[in-house]
Design an enzyme around this catalytic site. Structure first.
Site, PDB file in Angstrom:
ATOM      1  N   ASP A 163      44.062  45.323  18.281  1.00 34.90           N
ATOM      2  CA  ASP A 163      43.226  44.118  18.151  1.00 34.90           C
ATOM      3  C   ASP A 163      42.566  43.767  19.480  1.00 34.90           C
ATOM      4  O   ASP A 163      41.373  43.474  19.554  1.00 34.90           O
ATOM      5  CB  ASP A 163      44.060  42.924  17.663  1.00 34.90           C
ATOM      6  N   ASP A 202      50.326  54.799  20.877  1.00 36.76           N
ATOM      7  CA  ASP A 202      51.314  54.863  21.955  1.00 36.76           C
ATOM      8  C   ASP A 202      51.023  56.077  22.836  1.00 36.76           C
ATOM      9  O   ASP A 202      50.994  57.211  22.322  1.00 36.76           O
ATOM     10  CB  ASP A 202      52.708  54.980  21.299  1.00 36.76           C
ATOM     11  N   VAL A 203      50.833  55.863  24.129  1.00 37.43           N
ATOM     12  CA  VAL A 203      50.533  56.989  25.028  1.00 37.43           C
ATOM     13  C   VAL A 203      51.649  58.036  25.045  1.00 37.43           C
ATOM     14  O   VAL A 203      51.426  59.166  25.463  1.00 37.43           O
ATOM     15  CB  VAL A 203      50.245  56.531  26.487  1.00 37.43           C
ATOM     16  N   ASN A 258      46.989  54.259  33.158  1.00 35.27           N
ATOM     17  CA  ASN A 258      47.477  52.976  33.631  1.00 35.27           C
ATOM     18  C   ASN A 258      48.443  52.280  32.671  1.00 35.27           C
ATOM     19  O   ASN A 258      49.136  51.355  33.058  1.00 35.27           O
ATOM     20  CB  ASN A 258      46.207  52.130  33.875  1.00 35.27           C
ATOM     21  N   TYR A 292      62.389  50.928  35.632  1.00 38.78           N
ATOM     22  CA  TYR A 292      60.980  50.797  36.031  1.00 38.78           C
ATOM     23  C   TYR A 292      60.717  51.587  37.317  1.00 38.78           C
ATOM     24  O   TYR A 292      59.745  52.348  37.405  1.00 38.78           O
ATOM     25  CB  TYR A 292      60.650  49.312  36.212  1.00 38.78           C
ATOM     26  N   LYS A 299      58.304  54.880  37.879  1.00 37.92           N
ATOM     27  CA  LYS A 299      57.135  54.860  38.777  1.00 37.92           C
ATOM     28  C   LYS A 299      57.272  55.868  39.916  1.00 37.92           C
ATOM     29  O   LYS A 299      56.268  56.408  40.380  1.00 37.92           O
ATOM     30  CB  LYS A 299      56.921  53.439  39.310  1.00 37.92           C
ATOM     31  N   THR A 313      49.201  39.568  36.098  1.00 36.81           N
ATOM     32  CA  THR A 313      48.800  40.038  34.760  1.00 36.81           C
ATOM     33  C   THR A 313      49.898  39.659  33.760  1.00 36.81           C
ATOM     34  O   THR A 313      51.022  39.320  34.162  1.00 36.81           O
ATOM     35  CB  THR A 313      48.630  41.579  34.709  1.00 36.81           C
TER      36      THR A 313
END
Ligand code: NAD
Length: 251
Positions: free
Chosen positions: A42, A59-60, A82, A146, A150, A181
């Protein structure tokens, strides 16, 4: 005319935050065609960059998504890989399902995106930026999943840079510190801090002041312009690097 005029660019995580700012930045530079990927169909539909635009909701980390994108990515010039999620949790309370969720989106998804982008560029070369994080360089409690994802993204960028160089493909990573963000809203520690500070804006501002010598977090348009630099010919001899953009947090 700019050096980006007529180019085709792929952006993942395009519907929000840094990705949406990159879409805007690339459109302003005159790219002709955008391939936009995000889980949130959306929000993806609501983007109006003002150039030819192919939208892929999915979904990547799903290989089938990349099969769908494969043909459209032939002749790709630029890519901003990203898409990512955030989370926090300590190792003593290790939650394997959460670990898999973060590693799937941030690392499996990045490897699949990178493969597709590099195949799309192998005839004519191109430039790719991967969004890593300073959490992949500096350890903090609660960032195991996380941070590990990364750190993996940073290593992927370096390997891809070496594999891509003979094909004329440059690959770099950007490692932002805090950026204002919606990703923060997923982090339980941040939600607690918002309560403590009496609001979201106050919490972002207080974290920027506490954590960075420059006394603030970045805006997504600032990070987009830095990604734009790495994509541009001004960075023609830069490949395999990590641009840390963290207000001095990691010093
Ligand atoms: P955001 O939540 O505003 O945007 C992320 C976008 O990625 C969302 O639109 C989301 O739907 C999409 N996405 C998430 N998982 C996906 C998946 N599996 N497949 C497809 N799309 C998916 O967050 P943001 O801050 O703009 O994050 C962009 C990138 O920047 C992420 O990789 C994040 O880890 C990284 N980053 C953000 C910060 C920060 O402080 N905001 C700092 C360092 C790094």
């Amino acid at each position: 005319m700019t050096a980006f005029s007529g180019r085709t660019a792929l952006v993942t995580g395009a519907a929000s935050g840094i990705g949406a700012a990159c879409v805007e930045w690339l459109a302003k530079q005159g790219v002709a065609r955008l391939l936009l990927v995000d889980l949130d169909g959306d929000k993806l539909d609501a983007l109006d960059p003002g150039c030819e635009c192919l939208r892929f909701a999915g979904d990547v980390a799903d290989p089938k998504l990349w099969q769908r994108i494969g043909a459209a990515s032939a002749g790709l010039d630029l890519a901003v890989l990203n898409a990512g999620v955030a989370d926090s949790g300590t190792l003593v309370d290790f939650d394997f399902a959460q670990w898999r969720k973060v590693l799937s989106a941030n690392l499996d998804g990045m490897a699949l995106s990178l493969g597709c982008a590099m195949r799309g560029m192998r005839e004519n070369g191109g430039a790719i930026v991967l969004t890593a994080s300073v959490s992949g360089l500096k350890a903090e409690p609660g960032t195991a999943a996380y941070g590990a994802s990364k750190a993996g993204v940073i290593q992927l960028a370096k390997v891809a840079a070496k594999e891509g160089a003979p094909l004329g493909i440059r690959v770099n990573a950007i490692a932002p510190g805090g950026v204002d963000t919606p990703i923060w809203d997923q982090v339980p520690m941040f939600r607690d801090f918002v309560q403590e500070q009496g609001g979201r804006e106050a919490a972002i501002s207080a974290m920027g002041k506490l954590a960075t010598p420059l006394g603030r977090y970045a805006r997504s348009d600032e990070i987009a312009a830095q990604i734009g630099f790495l994509l541009s010919d001004a960075a023609a001899t830069i490949t395999g690097t990590v641009l840390v953009s963290d207000g001095g947090y990691s010093l």
